[in-house]
Write a protein that holds these residues in place. Structure first.
Motif, PDB file in Angstrom:
ATOM      1  N   LEU A  20       3.874  -3.174   2.554  1.00 54.71           N
ATOM      2  CA  LEU A  20       3.745  -1.788   2.114  1.00 54.71           C
ATOM      3  C   LEU A  20       2.727  -1.690   0.987  1.00 54.71           C
ATOM      4  O   LEU A  20       2.616  -2.588   0.147  1.00 54.71           O
ATOM      5  N   THR A  21       2.021  -0.573   0.941  1.00 48.11           N
ATOM      6  CA  THR A  21       1.106  -0.333  -0.176  1.00 48.11           C
ATOM      7  C   THR A  21       1.921   0.122  -1.381  1.00 48.11           C
ATOM      8  O   THR A  21       3.112   0.445  -1.260  1.00 48.11           O
ATOM      9  N   ASP A  22       1.281   0.180  -2.529  1.00 45.68           N
ATOM     10  CA  ASP A  22       1.974   0.631  -3.743  1.00 45.68           C
ATOM     11  C   ASP A  22       2.492   2.054  -3.575  1.00 45.68           C
ATOM     12  O   ASP A  22       3.610   2.369  -3.987  1.00 45.68           O
ATOM     13  N   LEU A  23       1.689   2.922  -3.003  1.00 43.49           N
ATOM     14  CA  LEU A  23       2.099   4.308  -2.807  1.00 43.49           C
ATOM     15  C   LEU A  23       3.294   4.408  -1.856  1.00 43.49           C
ATOM     16  O   LEU A  23       4.263   5.124  -2.134  1.00 43.49           O
ATOM     17  N   GLU A  24       3.257   3.662  -0.771  1.00 41.53           N
ATOM     18  CA  GLU A  24       4.365   3.665   0.193  1.00 41.53           C
ATOM     19  C   GLU A  24       5.638   3.110  -0.443  1.00 41.53           C
ATOM     20  O   GLU A  24       6.727   3.644  -0.239  1.00 41.53           O
ATOM     21  N   THR A  25       5.484   2.057  -1.218  1.00 41.90           N
ATOM     22  CA  THR A  25       6.635   1.459  -1.900  1.00 41.90           C
ATOM     23  C   THR A  25       7.247   2.443  -2.884  1.00 41.90           C
ATOM     24  O   THR A  25       8.472   2.600  -2.941  1.00 41.90           O
ATOM     25  N   ASP A  26       6.388   3.121  -3.662  1.00 43.66           N
ATOM     26  CA  ASP A  26       6.891   4.101  -4.636  1.00 43.66           C
ATOM     27  C   ASP A  26       7.613   5.243  -3.943  1.00 43.66           C
ATOM     28  O   ASP A  26       8.655   5.711  -4.428  1.00 43.66           O
ATOM     29  N   GLU A  27       7.086   5.722  -2.822  1.00 39.70           N
ATOM     30  CA  GLU A  27       7.742   6.798  -2.078  1.00 39.70           C
ATOM     31  C   GLU A  27       9.108   6.362  -1.552  1.00 39.70           C
ATOM     32  O   GLU A  27      10.086   7.102  -1.632  1.00 39.70           O
ATOM     33  N   LEU A  28       9.175   5.164  -1.023  1.00 37.44           N
ATOM     34  CA  LEU A  28      10.439   4.644  -0.505  1.00 37.44           C
ATOM     35  C   LEU A  28      11.446   4.455  -1.630  1.00 37.44           C
ATOM     36  O   LEU A  28      12.621   4.802  -1.496  1.00 37.44           O
ATOM     37  N   ILE A  29      10.987   3.939  -2.766  1.00 36.27           N
ATOM     38  CA  ILE A  29      11.882   3.762  -3.923  1.00 36.27           C
ATOM     39  C   ILE A  29      12.395   5.127  -4.390  1.00 36.27           C
ATOM     40  O   ILE A  29      13.586   5.286  -4.669  1.00 36.27           O
ATOM     41  N   ARG A  30      11.516   6.135  -4.465  1.00 35.54           N
ATOM     42  CA  ARG A  30      11.937   7.478  -4.867  1.00 35.54           C
ATOM     43  C   ARG A  30      13.007   8.028  -3.924  1.00 35.54           C
ATOM     44  O   ARG A  30      13.994   8.622  -4.362  1.00 35.54           O
TER      45      ARG A  30
END
Length: 156
Positions: free
Chosen positions: A42-52
């Motif tokens: 996952l990219t950083d943006l995708e990871t952040d969205e999933l974490i959110r």
């Protein structure tokens, strides 16, 4: 890995907390728009969205946990009831004239909790994790009290 190890650990911790660890491949697949099932890719943006998203699930889960009439969480109620049951077994009860039944002697229980329990606080202020240790302590004390009491035999 496209993101830091801290984010990766947080992500897997949230999978556990939300109970979605069985479905994490599907979640990763949906947040990567079908690119990968592997969370390490996952990219950083995708990871952040999933974490959110997972953090929001945890908050929603916590807001749906209803307190009891006394304002205490349901998760620990069964353990608190075990302690109250042991109070009746040890004779820590008093007769209530209004209800015409025995009630727990809260004065005696609260005194014991404040003086002898391992955290020295009242029963309803123990968290779920603390209650497990308290149960062990209270059961040991109750077995010692019950062993020291003489056996009452009924004559038939």
């Amino acid at each position: 890995m496209n993101h830091t190890i801290e984010r990766h650990r947080r992500l897997y911790g949230l999978f556990r907390d939300t109970g979605t660890d069985k479905y994490h491949h599907q979640l990763v697949l949906s947040y990567s728009q079908g690119r990968t099932e592997n969370s390490a890719e996952l990219t950083d943006l995708e990871t952040d969205e999933l974490i959110r998203h997972l953090v929001q699930m945890v908050k929603t889960k916590q807001s749906h946990e209803r307190p009891t009439r006394s304002g205490v969480d349901y998760q620990g109620q069964q353990m608190r009831r075990r302690i109250l049951s042991l109070c009746y077994s040890m004779g820590w009860s008093i007769w209530n004239e209004q209800t015409q039944k025995h009630d727990v002697d809260w004065q005696k229980l609260n005194d014991w909790m404040l003086h002898y329990s391992y955290a020295h606080k009242l029963l309803n202020t123990y968290s779920y994790g603390e209650l497990q240790r308290l149960i062990c302590q209270f059961e040991k004390m109750a077995s010692a009290v019950l062993a020291s009491q003489p056996i009452k035999r009924q004559v038939v």
